[in-house]
Design a protein around this motif. Sequence first.
Motif, mmCIF file in Angstrom:
data_model
loop_
_atom_site.group_PDB
_atom_site.id
_atom_site.type_symbol
_atom_site.label_atom_id
_atom_site.label_comp_id
_atom_site.label_asym_id
_atom_site.label_seq_id
_atom_site.Cartn_x
_atom_site.Cartn_y
_atom_site.Cartn_z
ATOM 1 N N MET A 26 0.827 -1.208 0.000
ATOM 2 C CA MET A 26 0.000 0.000 0.000
ATOM 3 C C MET A 26 0.866 1.264 0.000
ATOM 4 S SD MET A 26 -3.088 -0.679 -0.388
ATOM 5 C CE MET A 26 -4.097 -2.156 -0.438
ATOM 6 N N ASP A 27 2.000 1.206 0.666
ATOM 7 C CA ASP A 27 2.913 2.350 0.629
ATOM 8 C C ASP A 27 3.478 2.563 -0.760
ATOM 9 O OD1 ASP A 27 2.745 3.553 3.005
ATOM 10 O OD2 ASP A 27 4.515 2.612 3.902
ATOM 11 N N LYS A 28 3.862 1.467 -1.393
ATOM 12 C CA LYS A 28 4.408 1.592 -2.759
ATOM 13 C C LYS A 28 3.346 2.147 -3.702
ATOM 14 C CE LYS A 28 8.573 -0.839 -2.966
ATOM 15 N NZ LYS A 28 9.311 -2.059 -3.232
ATOM 16 N N ALA A 29 2.092 1.758 -3.457
ATOM 17 C CA ALA A 29 0.999 2.219 -4.318
ATOM 18 C C ALA A 29 0.632 3.670 -4.009
ATOM 19 C CB ALA A 29 -0.215 1.318 -4.137
ATOM 20 N N GLY A 30 1.173 4.198 -2.917
ATOM 21 C CA GLY A 30 0.963 5.612 -2.588
ATOM 22 C C GLY A 30 -0.450 5.969 -2.138
ATOM 23 N N VAL A 31 -1.106 5.061 -1.430
ATOM 24 C CA VAL A 31 -2.446 5.402 -0.941
ATOM 25 C C VAL A 31 -2.346 6.329 0.279
ATOM 26 C CG1 VAL A 31 -3.409 3.199 -1.767
ATOM 27 C CG2 VAL A 31 -2.713 3.428 0.626
ATOM 28 N N ASP A 32 -3.399 7.101 0.520
ATOM 29 C CA ASP A 32 -3.425 7.983 1.695
ATOM 30 C C ASP A 32 -3.925 7.245 2.920
ATOM 31 O OD1 ASP A 32 -2.793 10.403 0.177
ATOM 32 O OD2 ASP A 32 -4.800 10.118 -0.687
ATOM 33 N N VAL A 33 -4.879 6.347 2.699
ATOM 34 C CA VAL A 33 -5.499 5.626 3.814
ATOM 35 C C VAL A 33 -5.583 4.135 3.483
ATOM 36 C CG1 VAL A 33 -7.530 5.469 5.322
ATOM 37 C CG2 VAL A 33 -6.988 7.647 4.216
ATOM 38 N N VAL A 34 -5.244 3.301 4.466
ATOM 39 C CA VAL A 34 -5.448 1.855 4.326
ATOM 40 C C VAL A 34 -6.556 1.462 5.302
ATOM 41 C CG1 VAL A 34 -4.443 -0.458 4.602
ATOM 42 C CG2 VAL A 34 -2.990 1.450 3.845
ATOM 43 N N ILE A 35 -7.578 0.799 4.796
ATOM 44 C CA ILE A 35 -8.609 0.268 5.689
ATOM 45 C C ILE A 35 -8.398 -1.239 5.784
ATOM 46 C CG2 ILE A 35 -11.079 0.069 6.146
ATOM 47 C CD1 ILE A 35 -11.511 2.464 4.320
ATOM 48 N N ALA A 36 -8.313 -1.739 7.025
ATOM 49 C CA ALA A 36 -8.038 -3.164 7.234
ATOM 50 C C ALA A 36 -9.221 -3.840 7.892
ATOM 51 C CB ALA A 36 -6.793 -3.329 8.096
ATOM 52 N N GLU A 37 -9.556 -5.015 7.392
ATOM 53 C CA GLU A 37 -10.605 -5.845 7.998
ATOM 54 C C GLU A 37 -10.072 -6.473 9.281
ATOM 55 O OE1 GLU A 37 -11.519 -9.204 5.564
ATOM 56 O OE2 GLU A 37 -13.132 -8.174 4.543
ATOM 57 N N GLY A 38 -10.802 -6.356 10.371
ATOM 58 C CA GLY A 38 -10.404 -7.045 11.593
ATOM 59 C C GLY A 38 -10.652 -8.543 11.465
ATOM 60 N N VAL A 39 -9.942 -9.328 12.285
ATOM 61 C CA VAL A 39 -10.195 -10.773 12.312
ATOM 62 C C VAL A 39 -10.488 -11.182 13.757
ATOM 63 C CG1 VAL A 39 -8.684 -11.230 10.346
ATOM 64 C CG2 VAL A 39 -7.758 -11.409 12.669
ATOM 65 N N GLU A 40 -10.992 -12.372 13.932
ATOM 66 C CA GLU A 40 -11.266 -12.870 15.282
ATOM 67 C C GLU A 40 -9.978 -13.095 16.053
ATOM 68 O OE1 GLU A 40 -14.095 -16.053 16.644
ATOM 69 O OE2 GLU A 40 -14.482 -16.015 14.474
ATOM 70 N N GLU A 41 -9.990 -12.760 17.342
ATOM 71 C CA GLU A 41 -8.771 -12.872 18.137
ATOM 72 C C GLU A 41 -8.553 -14.280 18.690
ATOM 73 O OE1 GLU A 41 -7.458 -8.892 20.119
ATOM 74 O OE2 GLU A 41 -9.596 -9.219 20.450
ATOM 75 N N ARG A 42 -8.516 -15.228 17.777
ATOM 76 C CA ARG A 42 -8.248 -16.616 18.161
ATOM 77 C C ARG A 42 -7.056 -17.113 17.371
ATOM 78 N NH1 ARG A 42 -11.754 -20.306 16.328
ATOM 79 N NH2 ARG A 42 -13.296 -18.842 15.535
ATOM 80 N N GLY A 43 -6.269 -18.014 17.929
ATOM 81 C CA GLY A 43 -5.117 -18.548 17.210
ATOM 82 C C GLY A 43 -4.212 -17.414 16.757
ATOM 83 N N LEU A 44 -3.790 -17.442 15.487
ATOM 84 C CA LEU A 44 -2.924 -16.381 14.972
ATOM 85 C C LEU A 44 -3.631 -15.036 14.909
ATOM 86 C CD1 LEU A 44 -0.974 -18.036 12.013
ATOM 87 C CD2 LEU A 44 -0.117 -17.383 14.261
ATOM 88 N N GLY A 45 -4.965 -15.066 15.042
ATOM 89 C CA GLY A 45 -5.751 -13.831 14.980
ATOM 90 C C GLY A 45 -5.362 -12.827 16.065
#
Length: 340
Positions: free
Chosen positions: A303-322
């Motif tokens: 996303m930095d290389k693509a030069g975006v201003d904002v990254v929106i990230a989907e949350g995941v469940e806090e289990r295992g690697l989450g």
Amino acid sequence: MTIIINMRSGVDEVKLRIAAKLIREGKLVAFPTETVYGLGADALNERAVRRIFEAKGRPADNPLILHIAKFSQVYELAREVPEEAKVLVERFWPGPLTIVLPRKDVVPDVTTGGLDTVAIRMPANEIALKLIELSGKPIAAPSANISGKPSPTSAEHVADDFYGKIECIIDGGETRIGVESTVIDLTEHPPVLLRPGGLPLEEIEKVIGKVRIHPAVFGKKVDTPKSPGMKYKHYAPNAEVIVVEGPREKVKGKITELVKELKERGKKVGVIGSESYNADEFFFLGSSVEEVAKNLFKALRYMDKAGVDVVIAEGVEERGLGLAVMNRLRKASGYKIVKA
Ligand code: TXA
Ligand code: MG
């Protein structure tokens, strides 16, 4: 000058001898582990370790993990090795688990950031293990990224941050796990999880019972943190990051809404997640939490290389690697969390 050693098709002892010699000479060698790439130096050589801090721009009070290739090396570095440590490493080493123990004086202050404890791990990567063995030293290695940036999961990421600044990069291809090791403090009872990582907490608790989770793992402000790494901003791309958390079926709608709003305000928007989105940039993280962990840092760097201003990230469940994924995402966002 930076030598890049290609070892994508497996361990090459002849080439590794060159890298091991550099370690013995106090030079910096970046190498793959199963979690992320490490920026390595002889852990017992103060001058070499100082160069790691300089190259990364890392605060001096943030201690390093010592990487070993044989269990017996633990006794060279730690004053006491409690039963819990033995049981855990018997089960999980080599692997993405770092244990914190009382340190011996051979470990220089610079390496432990002046703490009376030492963090140790045996990585599950043949290149890393052979490099440590051939160097004959414990290798201090933080993640091989400029301090505060997303950790590197490929040799290209390392080169982006350090080409020309360190002596050697060993290219072992993409790392298998993609988030750093789990750090657990065994000097406390019950033991304390300092950083969730590649080994799920549930696995650890199956072996040693209840573990306390340090409040900083969830972003609580701490004044005298146990693990100084906790207090620094981390894993952040240049873009602003927003994490959207909540029930799966609502998250997609909320993100779609946010993308629209931000675009109306003239922002270039990127989304990372496991659903598909219509944004300026979209990085599919994968459909299992293992894939999400593996691709997370790559996506943030993309996303930095693509030069975006904002990254929106989907949350995941806090289990295992989450648990590790959410810890990294929240830190990357500076705790800009939107509830869906
Ligand atoms: O997977 C990993 O752990 C990677 C690879 C290269 O092994 N390394 C890594 O290192 O992530 P680094 O420096 O980026 O993170 C080390 C973490 C920091 O949060 C630091 O504060 C903590 O471990 N740490 C190191 N020594 C410690 C100690 N004596 N007590 C408490 N925390 C410690
Ligand atoms: Mg790091």
